[in-house]
Enzyme design. Structure first.
Site, PDB file in Angstrom:
ATOM      1  N   ASP A 100      -4.864   2.237   3.535  1.00 15.03           N
ATOM      2  CA  ASP A 100      -5.441   1.116   2.808  1.00 15.03           C
ATOM      3  C   ASP A 100      -6.267   0.185   3.680  1.00 15.03           C
ATOM      4  O   ASP A 100      -5.756  -0.338   4.601  1.00 15.03           O
ATOM      5  CB  ASP A 100      -4.024   0.497   2.651  1.00 15.03           C
ATOM      6  CG  ASP A 100      -4.103  -0.825   1.691  1.00 15.03           C
ATOM      7  OD1 ASP A 100      -5.163  -1.273   0.963  1.00 15.03           O
ATOM      8  OD2 ASP A 100      -3.073  -1.441   1.538  1.00 15.03           O
TER       9      ASP A 100
ATOM     10  N   ASP B 105     -10.144   0.477  -2.548  1.00 13.17           N
ATOM     11  CA  ASP B 105      -9.632   0.380  -1.124  1.00 13.17           C
ATOM     12  C   ASP B 105      -8.561   1.257  -0.637  1.00 13.17           C
ATOM     13  O   ASP B 105      -7.929   0.876   0.292  1.00 13.17           O
ATOM     14  CB  ASP B 105      -9.385  -1.129  -0.670  1.00 13.17           C
ATOM     15  CG  ASP B 105      -8.482  -1.779  -1.764  1.00 13.17           C
ATOM     16  OD1 ASP B 105      -8.114  -0.927  -2.821  1.00 13.17           O
ATOM     17  OD2 ASP B 105      -7.931  -2.861  -1.603  1.00 13.17           O
ATOM     18  N   GLU B 106      -8.038   1.967  -1.469  1.00 10.98           N
ATOM     19  CA  GLU B 106      -6.754   2.759  -1.174  1.00 10.98           C
ATOM     20  C   GLU B 106      -6.740   4.012  -1.648  1.00 10.98           C
ATOM     21  O   GLU B 106      -7.105   4.370  -2.805  1.00 10.98           O
ATOM     22  CB  GLU B 106      -5.525   1.996  -1.103  1.00 10.98           C
ATOM     23  CG  GLU B 106      -5.133   1.622  -2.575  1.00 10.98           C
ATOM     24  CD  GLU B 106      -3.738   1.008  -2.944  1.00 10.98           C
ATOM     25  OE1 GLU B 106      -2.951   1.148  -2.238  1.00 10.98           O
ATOM     26  OE2 GLU B 106      -3.767   0.154  -3.934  1.00 10.98           O
TER      27      GLU B 106
END
Length: 359
Positions: free
Chosen positions: A8, A102-103
């Site tokens: 993350d 983003d993850e």
């Protein structure tokens, strides 16, 4: 036994803005358009100390942190950095399941790179390598959770944020989960927590003591998932290269409401869904409204415009319009509403937009 890593990126959009504009470093940055209908896309850690969070209305963020610097989102730039990070993941494994820009989940049970001895490196070492390469090549930081399954890895990645990692080993699972609040289980929102409290459940350890039959009576099929998560069980594999098909948000009301009272909730859920849709590469075309009556009857209404919704305002307008296609009596009460975006396609698959003028 799988070895799963959840990576993350730390305050991703805000961190990209601070990286690219040195004058923003160390200051409370809020990535959002200003305006009554805007929501926060991301907040730097400096802004989070004031209580600013993503998906919060921008006007509330401004009240919480008057000195915040608002920066309009630049999704093209964020997507470019996300591709760069994904290339780093791919050095270690092809088993990558992106959740957003983003993850992502990575299955490193059988990694690409072996040690000189011919043995695979530990999942902990792989996570350290990935985070170091992200820091060196993008000047950004990421946090990681390492565990035997996706559920646990997701929890672990939050444990030492920002710029940290945490490992849950198989023999530690029960002891780790026991004291955690039951709200850490995905899908357990405010209403589910209230129902669990009525059963005497506040922690995962409490949940583990409840008979599965009672959980299924109270929650239906979700009761089985609650039982499994309380034991630390999650058999879902990492699914690589699965294109997004739909994104939705829904909420269950504390009291049943009439259809004319749904507008604030529809607007709020549409904003949440729209924000999530901006984090994926594909484009959604179909707007979906989901309703559940007080008698647990589920209805869905959908509309596919000629061109995909191009703005939050257009998306909200269509979602509100779909109420007119609900044929139930006006006195019908509803316990749940959801707003979704479906029919996702790659941008290159979409038909070209018609010219505004012809000659």
């Amino acid at each position: 036994m799988r070895k799963i890593i959840h990576i993350d990126m730390d305050a991703f959009y805000a961190s990209v803005e601070q990286r690219d504009d040195p004058s923003l470093r160390g200051k409370p940055v809020v990535v959002a358009w200003r305006g009554a209908r805007s929501v926060v896309c991301a907040a730097s850690y400096e802004a989070r100390t004031f209580g600013v969070r993503s998906a919060m209305p921008a006007v509330r963020a401004e009240r919480l942190c008057p000195q915040a610097i608002f920066v309009p989102p630049d999704f093209a730039r964020y997507k470019a950095v996300s591709r760069q990070v994904r290339e780093i993941f791919a050095r270690q494994t092809d088993m990558i399941e992106p959740l957003s820009l983003d993850e992502a989940y990575l299955d490193v049970t059988a990694p690409k790179i072996l040690l000189d001895s011919g043995d695979p490196p530990s999942a902990t070492a792989i996570a350290e390598t990935i985070r170091a390469q992200i820091r060196e090549e993008t000047q950004l930081t990421a946090s990681a959770g390492i565990a035997p399954n996706k559920f646990l890895a997701k929890i672990a990645s939050d444990w030492r944020k920002p710029d940290g990692q945490f490992v849950i080993r198989p023999h530690q699972v029960h002891d780790f989960l026991t004291p955690l609040p039951v709200g850490c289980i995905p899908g357990v929102g405010k209403v589910a927590q209230q129902k669990l409290e009525a059963l005497g459940v506040a922690t995962v350890g409490d949940l583990r003591t409840i008979d599965i039959g009672r959980l299924q009576n109270a929650f239906g099929s979700f009761g089985l998932r609650l039982h499994e998560r309380a034991q630390g069980i999650d058999e879902r594999p990492v699914e690589s290269d699965q294109p997004v098909q739909s994104i939705s948000s829904e909420d269950t009301f504390e009291r049943d409401v009439l259809i004319d009272e749904l507008e604030p909730a529809i607007r709020r859920l549409a904003e949440k869904t729209w924000e999530a849709s901006r984090k994926v590469e594909r484009v959604g075309r179909t707007v979906v409204l989901k309703l559940k009556t007080a008698q647990f009857r589920i209805l869905t209404r959908s509309h596919t415009p000629d061109a995909p919704p191009s703005s939050l305002e257009q998306f909200v307008e269509i979602a509100l319009m779909l109420r007119e296609r609900v044929e139930l009596p006006a006195h019908t009460r509803y316990r749940l509403v959801g707003v979704g975006l479906g029919g996702f396609r790659d941008r290159e698959e979409l038909p070209p937009q018609p010219e505004l003028f012809t000659y």
